[in-house]
Design a protein around this motif. Sequence first.
Motif, PDB file in Angstrom:
ATOM      1  N   PRO A  79      44.452  57.390  72.716  1.00 52.82           N
ATOM      2  CA  PRO A  79      45.256  56.652  71.727  1.00 52.82           C
ATOM      3  C   PRO A  79      44.369  55.838  70.790  1.00 52.82           C
ATOM      4  O   PRO A  79      43.320  55.330  71.194  1.00 52.82           O
ATOM      5  N   GLY A  80      44.810  55.716  69.536  1.00 49.09           N
ATOM      6  CA  GLY A  80      44.027  54.982  68.557  1.00 49.09           C
ATOM      7  C   GLY A  80      43.814  53.532  68.946  1.00 49.09           C
ATOM      8  O   GLY A  80      42.821  52.909  68.588  1.00 49.09           O
ATOM      9  N   ALA A  81      44.768  52.980  69.729  1.00 48.56           N
ATOM     10  CA  ALA A  81      44.687  51.572  70.096  1.00 48.56           C
ATOM     11  C   ALA A  81      43.787  51.335  71.311  1.00 48.56           C
ATOM     12  O   ALA A  81      43.555  50.191  71.694  1.00 48.56           O
TER      13      ALA A  81
ATOM     14  N   SER B   5      45.986  60.137  60.883  1.00 51.25           N
ATOM     15  CA  SER B   5      46.688  58.871  60.665  1.00 51.25           C
ATOM     16  C   SER B   5      46.105  57.743  61.513  1.00 51.25           C
ATOM     17  O   SER B   5      46.523  56.604  61.388  1.00 51.25           O
ATOM     18  N   GLY B   6      45.163  58.071  62.389  1.00 51.15           N
ATOM     19  CA  GLY B   6      44.531  57.045  63.212  1.00 51.15           C
ATOM     20  C   GLY B   6      45.264  56.735  64.491  1.00 51.15           C
ATOM     21  O   GLY B   6      44.848  55.859  65.255  1.00 51.15           O
TER      22      GLY B   6
ATOM     23  N   VAL C 285      37.626  62.580  71.281  1.00 50.66           N
ATOM     24  CA  VAL C 285      36.467  62.205  72.086  1.00 50.66           C
ATOM     25  C   VAL C 285      35.453  63.333  72.124  1.00 50.66           C
ATOM     26  O   VAL C 285      34.266  63.129  71.907  1.00 50.66           O
ATOM     27  N   LEU C 286      35.955  64.547  72.395  1.00 46.44           N
ATOM     28  CA  LEU C 286      35.034  65.678  72.353  1.00 46.44           C
ATOM     29  C   LEU C 286      35.800  66.967  72.168  1.00 46.44           C
ATOM     30  O   LEU C 286      37.007  67.028  72.424  1.00 46.44           O
ATOM     31  N   VAL C 287      35.101  68.002  71.714  1.00 42.39           N
ATOM     32  CA  VAL C 287      35.688  69.332  71.640  1.00 42.39           C
ATOM     33  C   VAL C 287      34.944  70.241  72.616  1.00 42.39           C
ATOM     34  O   VAL C 287      33.784  69.988  72.949  1.00 42.39           O
ATOM     35  N   THR C 288      35.638  71.287  73.068  1.00 40.59           N
ATOM     36  CA  THR C 288      35.082  72.103  74.155  1.00 40.59           C
ATOM     37  C   THR C 288      34.397  73.363  73.658  1.00 40.59           C
ATOM     38  O   THR C 288      33.957  74.169  74.458  1.00 40.59           O
ATOM     39  N   SER C 289      34.328  73.556  72.332  1.00 39.71           N
ATOM     40  CA  SER C 289      33.678  74.766  71.834  1.00 39.71           C
ATOM     41  C   SER C 289      32.166  74.578  71.815  1.00 39.71           C
ATOM     42  O   SER C 289      31.657  73.476  72.009  1.00 39.71           O
ATOM     43  N   ALA C 290      31.445  75.659  71.544  1.00 38.07           N
ATOM     44  CA  ALA C 290      29.987  75.580  71.509  1.00 38.07           C
ATOM     45  C   ALA C 290      29.522  74.830  70.267  1.00 38.07           C
ATOM     46  O   ALA C 290      28.558  74.070  70.309  1.00 38.07           O
TER      47      ALA C 290
ATOM     48  N   SER D 295      54.012  62.685  72.603  1.00 40.85           N
ATOM     49  CA  SER D 295      54.853  61.499  72.625  1.00 40.85           C
ATOM     50  C   SER D 295      54.318  60.487  73.642  1.00 40.85           C
ATOM     51  O   SER D 295      54.234  59.292  73.367  1.00 40.85           O
ATOM     52  N   ASP D 296      53.930  60.977  74.818  1.00 41.50           N
ATOM     53  CA  ASP D 296      53.445  60.061  75.853  1.00 41.50           C
ATOM     54  C   ASP D 296      52.086  59.457  75.518  1.00 41.50           C
ATOM     55  O   ASP D 296      51.808  58.313  75.871  1.00 41.50           O
ATOM     56  N   ILE D 297      51.232  60.222  74.844  1.00 43.90           N
ATOM     57  CA  ILE D 297      49.931  59.614  74.542  1.00 43.90           C
ATOM     58  C   ILE D 297      50.043  58.673  73.338  1.00 43.90           C
ATOM     59  O   ILE D 297      49.387  57.630  73.307  1.00 43.90           O
ATOM     60  N   LEU D 298      50.904  58.988  72.385  1.00 41.00           N
ATOM     61  CA  LEU D 298      51.085  58.075  71.241  1.00 41.00           C
ATOM     62  C   LEU D 298      51.582  56.718  71.726  1.00 41.00           C
ATOM     63  O   LEU D 298      51.200  55.678  71.203  1.00 41.00           O
ATOM     64  N   ALA D 299      52.434  56.754  72.756  1.00 43.50           N
ATOM     65  CA  ALA D 299      52.974  55.504  73.274  1.00 43.50           C
ATOM     66  C   ALA D 299      52.059  54.898  74.335  1.00 43.50           C
ATOM     67  O   ALA D 299      52.383  53.849  74.892  1.00 43.50           O
TER      68      ALA D 299
END
Lengths: 148, 496, 323
Positions: free
Chosen positions: C134-136, C213-214, C219-224, C190-194
Motif C-alpha cells: 500500500p502507498g501508505a 495514482s500512488g 517492490v519488485l518484479v519477477t522477470s529477468a 480492494s483488500d490491499i488498497l484498504a
Amino acid sequence: MKTLRDAGGGLLISTIGLLFLLGARDMALGDLRNMGPGMVPTALSVVAIVAGLAIAVSEVLRGSGGASGFDLRALVCVAAAIALYAVMLETAGVFVTTIVAVFVLALARPQLRAAETLVVGIALSVFAWVVFVKGLGMPLSFLPDVRS
Amino acid sequence: MSDFLSGFATALQPVNLLYCFAGVILGNIVGVLPGIGAIAAISILLPLTFSLEPTTAVIMLAGVYYGAEYGGSIASILLNLPGTASNAITTLDGYPLARRGEAGLALLTAQISSFSGGTLGIVAMVVFSPLIVSFSLSFGPAEYFATLLLGLVAGASAIGAGPLKGIAMVAVGMLFGTVGLDLNSGFARFDLGIPNLLDGLSIVAVAMGLFGIPEVIANISASQAKEKPIAVNARAMYSAFRRLGAIVPSVLRGATVGGLLGPLPGAGPTISSFLAYSLERSTSRNPEEFGTGRVNGVAAPEAANNAAAQTAFIPTMTLGIPGTPTMAIILGALMIHGISPGPQLVVDHPDLFWGLVASFWIGNVFLLMLNIPLIGVWARLVAVPRRFFFPVIVALVCIGVFGVSNSSFDIWMVLLMGVLGYVLRCYGFPPAPLLIGFVLGPMVEEYLRRALMISAGDYSYLFSTPTSIVIHCLTAGLLLWSVVRGFRTKAPQPAG
Amino acid sequence: MFTKRAILAGFASAFALAALPAAQATDAFPAEPIRLIVPYSPGGGTDVTARIVAEAVSENIGQPVVVENRPGASGTVGTLLASREKADGYTLLFGIQATMALNPSLFKAATYKPKEDFDGVALISESPYVITVPGASDINTYEEFAEAASERMTMANGGSAALLAARLLARDADLKFSNIPYSGSGAAISDILAGRVNALISSPVSVLPHIESGALKPVLVTSADRYHALPQAPTADELGFEGFKVVGWYSIVAPKGVPQDRLAKLNAAFNKAVADPKTSQRLSEIGVTPSGLALGQQAVTDYIAKEYDLWTAEIAEAGLEAK
C-alpha cells in the motif's frame, strides 16, 4: 410402508448429506482456526443429515402423506427429453435432437397429436438454430455432422 | 452535476445513441432467453467493438449488461425460468401472479421497478460516487462474511415452509456449492474425477434445473390450461398502474440494497435481489403472502438487481476492480482501447465516464419504452395452450445451458437438478433456499477462511469493525424476529 | 451440407466453405479454417489475447483462425479436449502456463500430459509478476520489505501461478509470507488498497493504475529484465537472487503429431503476427508483453517442457500436488 412414504422428503435430504459426508472423508479437516478443505463440507453434511432426520420424524408424526402429485410418467418423459439433448445435441445437431425430444415430451400427455408435435418440433428447431447458432454463435450444427 | 449534463451531450451523439439502443435491445433478448446471459452476448460483441470509439464501445457493451437485467424478469414471470441468476428470486411471486392471470401486472411491476431501480442507481452514481467507493473499499472479509451470513439467514427464513425445511435446503445448496476446487488449498472437492466439476456446478444449470424443469414436469400432463388470462387492454393497464402506488416503498428499499451491494466485488445483482426479497418479506405485516403472488415480491428484487447493475460500474471504472465477471469483460474492453480504469479515469476521460453514465439513463428509458408495449404481447402468450410451452422450455433450457460453456455436461446437470427439484417439490421443499445457499455458501466459506488467514485464526477479527458488528446485530435481530413470529403464528393453530 | 468447422468459420468470415477433400489439404496448408481452442471463458484476459492473435494470424496465413471457447476447470476441460483432437494442424490450443505447466500436477482431473500430448507451435508472450505494498505503508525499498517480511506478512495472490512465484521468492529470500489466496485480482486489490493485507503479488496490468495514482508501491518484479511500464521496480535478479525468473506465458500448441512442415508454417505465421507492431501494441495495451523471442517450433516445445519440469518439482516440494 406408509411411514417410509411420509418420511421420504426428509430422508432424501439426509441421504444427500450422507453422500457428501462420505465424499468428504479424504479431505483434511484442519482445525477451527485453520480450516482444511474438509471442514465446511463435513459440517454442512452433518447439518443436512440432522435436519433431514428431524423433518422425517416430524412428518411421520404428523402423517403428512408423503409426496403429493407425483407423476412418474411425466418425470420419465421430461428426464428422457433432457437426456436426449445431452447425448445427441453435439453430434446429431439441433434439428434431429429437437424433433426427437419434442416427441418424447409429447408422450407425457394422454394422447399424442403427431402432426401438431411435428410442426412444433420443426418450428422450434429452426428458431433455436437461428437464435443460438446463427445469432449467438454456438458451435452447433443444424443437421447431423456427418464428417466427424 | 454539470459533468453529468455534459455527459448527455456525449451520449446523445447519434452514433452513441444508435449503439446504446442496439446494446439494450440485444441485452433484452439474451435476458429473456434462459441460460444465455449478458456474458455470452458481450463476449460475442467484444471483437466487433474493437473498431469503435472506446466510449461508443463501452456504451454498447454496458447496454447489453443492464438490458439483460430487464429482459431476465420476463421469462421468470411467464415461465418460471430465471433468464439470469439475478432474476431467480423474481419467479417466487412473479410466476404465481402470471398463473393467476395477472401476468400483465407482474410484468408491468417488474419493468417499472427495474426502471426505477436503475434510475436510482444512476442517481447514486452521480451524487454519491466517492462515498460508494469508500464504502465498498471498507468492505473486507469480516464485513463480507457478516453480509453473506445475513443473506443466508434471510434466505433460510425467506420462504414460508417452516424453518427446518429452510435450513435443510440451505445446507444442501451450500453442499452443492462446495463442489469444485477449494480456493485455499487447491483441493478438488467432490470432483469424482470429472474435469467439468472442478469449477463447481454451473449456477445456470442449477437455477434452470430447480425452477424451470420441475414446473414442466408438474404441468405437462395436465389436460387444459386452467388459467384464465385477463385481457391486457387499456383499462386493465390503467388499473394496474393505479395499483403500482403500493410498490413505491418496496422499490426504494430494493434500490437501496442493490445500490449499496452492487459495487461490492463478488456481491452484485444476484445477492442484492436475494437480500432485497428477504428484507421485503421480513418487514412485511403479512410475510406468509410472499410466494403466492405479491407485487412487492417482484418489485423489490427487480429494483435491487437493476440498481446494483448500475452501481457495479463505480468500482469497475474508478478503481479498476470488476465486481462481476461481466464487469471484468467490460474492463477488458476499456483496456483494449488503451484506457486503464482506475482513479485517474474520471479525470483523464470525463467525456467517457459521464457519457457512459448519461447513456445508462437513456438506455433505461429506452428499455422501458421498448418493454411496456411488449407487455401486451408477452401477457397474451399466457393464453397460448400450455402444451406448446413445454417443448419450448426444455429446448431453450438445454440449448441455452449448453452454450454457457459449450458443453453437454451442463445439460446432465440440468437433468439431475430437475429431477431432484421435482421430487423435493412433491415433498413440499421450496427451491429458493437451496439456490440461495448454493450462491452464497461458497462465498461465506471463502470470506470466513480468508478472515481467519489474515488474522491468523483470531475469530474476534470477524467482529472487529463497526460495520460488521451492525450487520451481525441485524442478523441476530432477524433470527429473533422469525422465532417470535413463528410462535405468534403457531399459537392459534397448533397443528402447524 | 455444412460441416461444423465450416459453419464456425462462417461466423468469423461471413462466408461458409464447402467441405474440402482431405487429400487436397496436404498440398496447400492451410486449405480450410483453423480452429484455436481457448480453454477459458469468452471475454477474459486469456480470451482477448487469443482473439487479438487469431485475428492477426488470419491476415497472414490465408485462412481464418477461429477462436472456440471451451472453458471449465481452470482450463482443464478445453486442454483435455484439444489433446484428443486430430493432429492435422487445423486444431490448435491456446496453451498457457497454468494449463501446460501447473494444472497436471495440481489437479487429478487434468489427465493430459503436456510433454507427450502436445507440440509447441509458438510462444506468444511472457509477463512478470509484481509485488506491491500500500502507498501508505512504511515500506519503500526491497530491504524494508524483507525486514517487514522476516516475521509475518500477509501476501495476497490472485492465482496459483502468482502463489508459486511468491513461494519461490519466500524460499530464496527466507521471507515469511502468509499467502492469502484470492480468485482473481478484484477483491485482492480492494483488500490491499484498504490495507487489510500487507502485500500483493499479481500481474502488473491489474495494479498499474494504482501505482500511477500512488495508492500502491511496487517492490519488485519477477522477470529477468525490468518491466517496461514499471522501470522503477527492481528485478529479483538485481536484488541478489541470481537467475530468479518467474513469468506467466501464453503459447500456441498443437496436438502431438502434426507434420513438421505444417508446424513450421504455423510457427512462422504466429511469430510474424506477434512481431507486427500493430499487434504487439494492442497486446501491450491489455497488459500482455509479447515475448519478442520469436522462438522456433522446437524451442517452444523445449520451453514448455522445461517450465513443466520446473513447476512439477516446485509443486511437489510445496506439497500442493493432487493426491
